[in-house]
Design a protein around this motif. Structure first.
Motif, PDB file in Angstrom:
ATOM      1  N   TYR A   1       9.589  44.506  -0.075  1.00  0.00           N
ATOM      2  CA  TYR A   1       9.241  45.671   0.728  1.00  0.00           C
ATOM      3  C   TYR A   1       8.835  46.838  -0.170  1.00  0.00           C
ATOM      4  CZ  TYR A   1       9.301  49.095   4.478  1.00  0.00           C
ATOM      5  OH  TYR A   1       8.935  50.055   5.382  1.00  0.00           O
TER       6      TYR A   1
ATOM      7  N   SER B   1       5.359  46.301  -1.408  1.00  0.00           N
ATOM      8  CA  SER B   1       4.315  46.419  -0.376  1.00  0.00           C
ATOM      9  C   SER B   1       4.173  47.851   0.150  1.00  0.00           C
ATOM     10  CB  SER B   1       4.623  45.468   0.787  1.00  0.00           C
ATOM     11  OG  SER B   1       5.875  45.804   1.356  1.00  0.00           O
ATOM     12  N   HIS B   2       5.081  48.778  -0.258  1.00  0.00           N
ATOM     13  CA  HIS B   2       5.006  50.165   0.220  1.00  0.00           C
ATOM     14  C   HIS B   2       5.100  51.152  -0.947  1.00  0.00           C
ATOM     15  CE1 HIS B   2       6.171  47.950   3.845  1.00  0.00           C
ATOM     16  NE2 HIS B   2       5.596  48.943   4.544  1.00  0.00           N
ATOM     17  N   THR B   3       4.476  50.805  -2.051  1.00  0.00           N
ATOM     18  CA  THR B   3       4.513  51.682  -3.228  1.00  0.00           C
ATOM     19  C   THR B   3       3.830  53.013  -2.943  1.00  0.00           C
ATOM     20  OG1 THR B   3       2.538  50.545  -4.025  1.00  0.00           O
ATOM     21  CG2 THR B   3       4.672  49.820  -4.920  1.00  0.00           C
ATOM     22  N   ASP B   4       2.814  53.009  -2.069  1.00  0.00           N
ATOM     23  CA  ASP B   4       2.089  54.250  -1.790  1.00  0.00           C
ATOM     24  C   ASP B   4       2.982  55.249  -1.051  1.00  0.00           C
ATOM     25  OD1 ASP B   4       2.216  52.506   0.326  1.00  0.00           O
ATOM     26  OD2 ASP B   4       0.344  53.221   1.242  1.00  0.00           O
ATOM     27  N   ILE B   5       3.790  54.766  -0.106  1.00  0.00           N
ATOM     28  CA  ILE B   5       4.673  55.661   0.644  1.00  0.00           C
ATOM     29  C   ILE B   5       5.818  56.147  -0.237  1.00  0.00           C
ATOM     30  CG2 ILE B   5       6.257  55.804   2.619  1.00  0.00           C
ATOM     31  CD1 ILE B   5       4.558  53.746   4.030  1.00  0.00           C
TER      32      ILE B   5
ATOM     33  N   GLU C   1       1.601  51.199  -8.347  1.00  0.00           N
ATOM     34  CA  GLU C   1       1.357  49.900  -7.726  1.00  0.00           C
ATOM     35  C   GLU C   1       1.559  48.743  -8.684  1.00  0.00           C
ATOM     36  OE1 GLU C   1      -2.390  49.639  -5.857  1.00  0.00           O
ATOM     37  OE2 GLU C   1      -2.036  51.320  -4.482  1.00  0.00           O
TER      38      GLU C   1
ATOM     39  N   GLY D   1      10.713  46.236   7.531  1.00  0.00           N
ATOM     40  CA  GLY D   1      11.378  47.510   7.322  1.00  0.00           C
ATOM     41  C   GLY D   1      12.356  47.891   8.405  1.00  0.00           C
TER      42      GLY D   1
ATOM     43  N   MET E   1      12.951  53.517   6.194  1.00  0.00           N
ATOM     44  CA  MET E   1      12.541  54.840   5.728  1.00  0.00           C
ATOM     45  C   MET E   1      13.520  55.914   6.222  1.00  0.00           C
ATOM     46  SD  MET E   1      10.199  54.477   3.671  1.00  0.00           S
ATOM     47  CE  MET E   1       8.984  53.277   3.133  1.00  0.00           C
TER      48      MET E   1
ATOM     49  N   ASN F   1      10.211  60.567   1.193  1.00  0.00           N
ATOM     50  CA  ASN F   1       9.447  59.947   2.272  1.00  0.00           C
ATOM     51  C   ASN F   1       8.757  61.003   3.139  1.00  0.00           C
ATOM     52  OD1 ASN F   1       8.417  58.057   4.007  1.00  0.00           O
ATOM     53  ND2 ASN F   1      10.286  57.957   5.256  1.00  0.00           N
TER      54      ASN F   1
ATOM     55  N   LYS G   1       3.808  60.419   5.117  1.00  0.00           N
ATOM     56  CA  LYS G   1       4.248  60.043   6.451  1.00  0.00           C
ATOM     57  C   LYS G   1       3.804  61.122   7.441  1.00  0.00           C
ATOM     58  CE  LYS G   1       8.394  58.729   8.926  1.00  0.00           C
ATOM     59  NZ  LYS G   1       9.820  58.681   8.902  1.00  0.00           N
TER      60      LYS G   1
END
Length: 809
Positions: free
Chosen positions: A659, A662-666, A671, A726, A779, A790, A794
């Motif tokens: 997880y 797959s969510h490094t940007d958030i 990356e 998530g 999150m 976070n 978002k």
């Protein structure tokens, strides 16, 4: 002892001695002047008799040492014999002969001639040694005559005529020979007298033989008399008993009739169902035709007694007052609210049905108390029986492997009995007891059958109204019984059996509950058992808490009770040795009495290092906190997991890392971090196995904290299962986990959103000290644990997933 012949004694016979034919005798000894008939059947002996001339008919008669030898050799014969004269010979119908032989004098066999056609021997004639004291010899001779006269009185084969024969003999030597010849004693003893050349010793030996024979005959007569008396007594008792039976039979009071009448009365009073009564009366009719001495009689009678003794229609009255029942349950056990509620519901339903339909049947519930050892499962069963006013029976199923233990043996087997279910019902004395089946998860099975399969009928409300025992062979109604089973592990119970029971989980006691139990039940009980009084000793709450935290680690209270007893024993010793009147036990006293603490709780300490997260765990001994530690190093994206983790826990760590990637940007993580970085996740206390999905949230937070280099919020603990999408899924053991967090100094707790309802079970004084945060998505956890992380990418989101509830009450 008799002297045996030695062939080398004299090889050459004296010239002046005569050579005589030898006649061996099997079973007798010939004495001088004695006349005896001899049966002659052996070939050599027949030849000897035929060869005797009309003039000289002298032969040497000598006894064999072993009468069973058919063709004796010289070494098989005694060395001394008797020179005799054949007076007459008779021919017998079977071609054998019979001879009348008279003894002449003692001889000693010196040497033997050829064996064919029969043995001859050179002999030496033996004279008695001269007598030195005639007076003593005469006295011995008189004693011999008197002894022989006494023998005649008891010996069946001797008469007064024999005594007269002895009175005519004057010479002591001949007297001794004649007396011995009339006795029925072994050949060896007669031979010893024949070989004795001292007349005085010969007479003494004869007297000894006579005395011994008298004692033998008298002893035999005594034994015969005793046996005869015993037989007469037995016969007399038998006749008397038969007469007594006949008299009682005439009066209609014989034992068999009385016993049959008693059994018939018991059957009628037992209130058997129609089918069972029909079987019982048929068996009773059969019993009347069986002889009482027959083994079948006791088998049939035992069967009828079992049928008559069972509580077919006898019930105990239930407690009508639900409030009173609740009070009894609360007196005996603290907590366990769900179980108590279920019992009170049953009572309420029963009361309503009885009011509205008195003839209606209320089936007994079939409950299964499942939980760790020592939480009060078995003792609660006794308390339930007391609360509802029923009999209590307990049957342990641990180690039972034979199906016949449950259903009994068929009556065709010797010593057959009903199974333990029917035996327990007889012991209870009512048909509606509280029946506890202890340790149902420990039933075994082997070649003798599967007891758990037999339990299916017992614990099925649709079938147990007609339970069939192999011994009874008639149906017994178990539907009114309240069955309570106990188990430590549900997995060991076969699915079909588990499906028939209403399972009530005993989760174990938290610290507050253990303190209350100790104050209400354990301490008063142990004070009494150790000879103390409440005025002499008291334990404050801090001392009990120290016993729970530092000296026990269990879900129940058994070890706690042992430690309380340990402390009180030491108090009793102090009071005896130091004459102390009153002792108050504090935390310091506990440490003094029991020494260094055996266990310690993990305390939540503030840490400024990223990658360290406090998780919550459930154990069989209650809740606890655990630390998740993560570290990174240069590498190629490998994930290392240590701390003796189970498969489920390893998969949670893998899902958490997936997880994150797959969510490094958030999350604000590069990356390509996994191309240059290895991650190591460790859960301390490596010696303790750990497993379960509830550490997923903690592992995810630990990895994110490590990779973003941000420490987690102070005094925060969390629990929850995560998915690859998530979502945060609910977990179990909330009550234990939250209590452990409070004990360890935690102030903030993150729980899955679906676990809000579980806060109802947590005591109010714990809830008011904690802030609870409920997360639907992962999150939401990051928002609380790593504030500000976070928020960048978002959307301002109308969805408010972070339902933060502070100081929930």
């Amino acid at each position: 002892m008799a002297e045996r012949f030695d062939k080398e004694l004299e090889s050459t016979p004296p010239a002046d001695d005569h050579d005589y034919p030898v006649m061996p005798l099997r079973n007798t000894v010939l004495f001088p002047q004695q006349v005896i008939p001899i049966y002659i059947g052996r070939e050599k002996s027949l030849k000897l008799i035929e060869d005797l001339g009309p003039g000289d008919k002298h032969i040497v008669v000598v006894a064999q040492e072993d009468g069973s030898i058919e063709d004796p050799k010289p070494e098989d014969l005694y060395a001394y014999g008797t020179l005799g004269v054949v007076l007459k010979v008779f021919d017998m119908p079977d071609n054998s002969k019979s001879a009348i032989v008279q003894g002449v004098e003692r001889v000693k066999l010196l040497s033997f001639g050829d064996a064919e056609p029969y043995y001859t021997a050179v002999v030496e004639r033996i004279k008695d040694n001269p007598v030195s004291d005639d007076l003593e010899l005469d006295a011995l001779a008189k004693n011999l005559r008197d002894t022989f006269t006494e023998l005649i009185q008891v010996a069946p084969n001797l008469t007064e005529e024999h005594s007269g024969m002895l009175s005519n003999i004057q010479k002591p030597s001949r007297l001794a020979d004649r007396a011995v010849s009339l006795l029925t004693v072994p050949n060896q003893e007669k031979q010893e007298v024949l070989e004795e050349l001292e007349v005085k010793k010969r007479v003494e030996k004869t007297i000894t033989l006579l005395t011994r024979e008298i004692q033998r005959i008298k002893l035999g007569e005594e034994i015969q008399t005793e046996v005869h008396d015993e037989i007469s007594k037995t016969q007399r008792e038998y006749y008397l008993r038969e007469q007594m039976k006949a008299i009682k039979r005439e009066l209609g009071e014989d034992e068999e009739t009385v016993e049959i009448k008693e059994l018939e009365d018991r059957i009628k009073a037992a209130g058997l169902p129609e089918e069972a009564e029909k079987v019982a009366m048929k068996e009773l009719d059969r019993l009347t035709r069986i002889p009482t001495q027959s083994p079948e009689y006791s088998v049939s009678r035992t069967y009828i007694e079992w049928l008559a003794d069972l509580p077919w229609s006898k019930s105990s009255d239930d407690q009508i007052n639900v409030k009173k029942a609740e009070k009894i349950l609360d007196e005996d056990h603290y907590g366990l609210e769900k179980v108590k509620e279920r019992i009170l519901e049953y009572l309420a339903v029963r009361n309503l049905k009885q009011e509205r339909n008195p003839d209606g049947v209320v089936r007994g519930p079939i409950l299964c108390f499942s939980g760790p050892p020592g939480v009060g499962k078995t003792s609660l069963g006794k308390s339930i029986a007391r609360a509802i006013g029923r009999e209590f029976v307990r049957m342990s199923l641990g180690g039972v492997r034979d199906e016949a233990e449950i259903r009994g043996h068929r009556r065709t087997y010797i010593g057959a009995l009903p199974g333990r279910i029917i035996q327990s019902m007889k012991k209870a004395g009512t048909n509606n007891p509280v029946f506890m089946l202890d340790e149902i998860d420990k039933l075994g099975s082997d070649f003798r059958g599967d007891p758990s399969s037999a339990m299916l009928e017992v614990l099925d409300p649709e079938q147990n109204d007609s339970f069939s025992d192999h011994y009874l062979e008639v149906n017994f109604d178990l539907s009114k019984v309240m069955f309570i089973t106990t188990a430590n592990y549900q997995d060991a119970i076969p699915p079909a059996l588990r499906d028939r029971m209403e399972i009530l989980d005993f989760s174990g006691y938290i610290e507050d509950e253990k303190i209350k139990i100790a104050q209400r039940h354990l301490i008063p009980k142990q004070i009494e058992e150790n000879g103390l009084t409440k005025k002499e000793v008291s334990l404050d709450k801090a001392a009990i808490s120290e016993l729970v935290r530092s000296y026990t680690r269990e879900s129940g209270v058994r070890n706690l009770e042992r430690e309380i007893a340990n402390v009180l024993r030491k108090v009793a010793r102090d009071m005896v040795e130091k004459t102390i009147k009153k002792i108050r036990i504090t935390k310091a006293k506990v440490l003094d009495y029991l020494g260094a603490p055996r266990f310690y709780s993990e305390l939540a300490e503030r840490t400024t290092k990223p990658g360290v997260v406090t998780g919550l765990a459930w154990t069989a001994a209650g809740g606890d906190i655990l630390f998740i530690e993560s570290s990174k190093m240069k590498g190629k994206g490998n994930l290392t997991l240590t701390g003796q983790l189970g498969d489920v826990m390893k998969e949670s760590a893998t899902a958490a890392l997936t997880y994150v990637r797959s969510h490094t940007d958030i999350l604000g993580i590069p990356e390509d971090f996994h191309e240059k970085t290895d991650v190591h996740v460790h859960v301390p206390a490596g010696a303790i196995p750990k497993d379960g999905p509830s550490a997923g949230v903690s592992m995810f937070t630990s990895i994110v904290s490590l990779l973003t280099d941000k420490p987690v919020k102070d005094k925060l603990a969390m629990t929850g299962e995560i998915t690859l999408r998530g979502n945060v899924l609910p977990i179990g053991g909330v009550k234990e986990k939250v209590t452990a967090a409070h004990r360890s100094g935690i102030k903030h707790i993150i729980l899955p959103d679906h676990n809000k309802k579980d806060l109802e079970e947590i005591p109010e004084h714990i809830k008011k000290d904690l802030d609870f945060y409920f997360a639907k998505e992962i999150m939401d956890v990051i928002d609380v644990a790593l504030p500000g992380l976070n928020g960048k990418k978002k959307k301002p989101a109308p969805r408010k997933t972070n339902s933060k509830l502070k100081k929930v009450s």
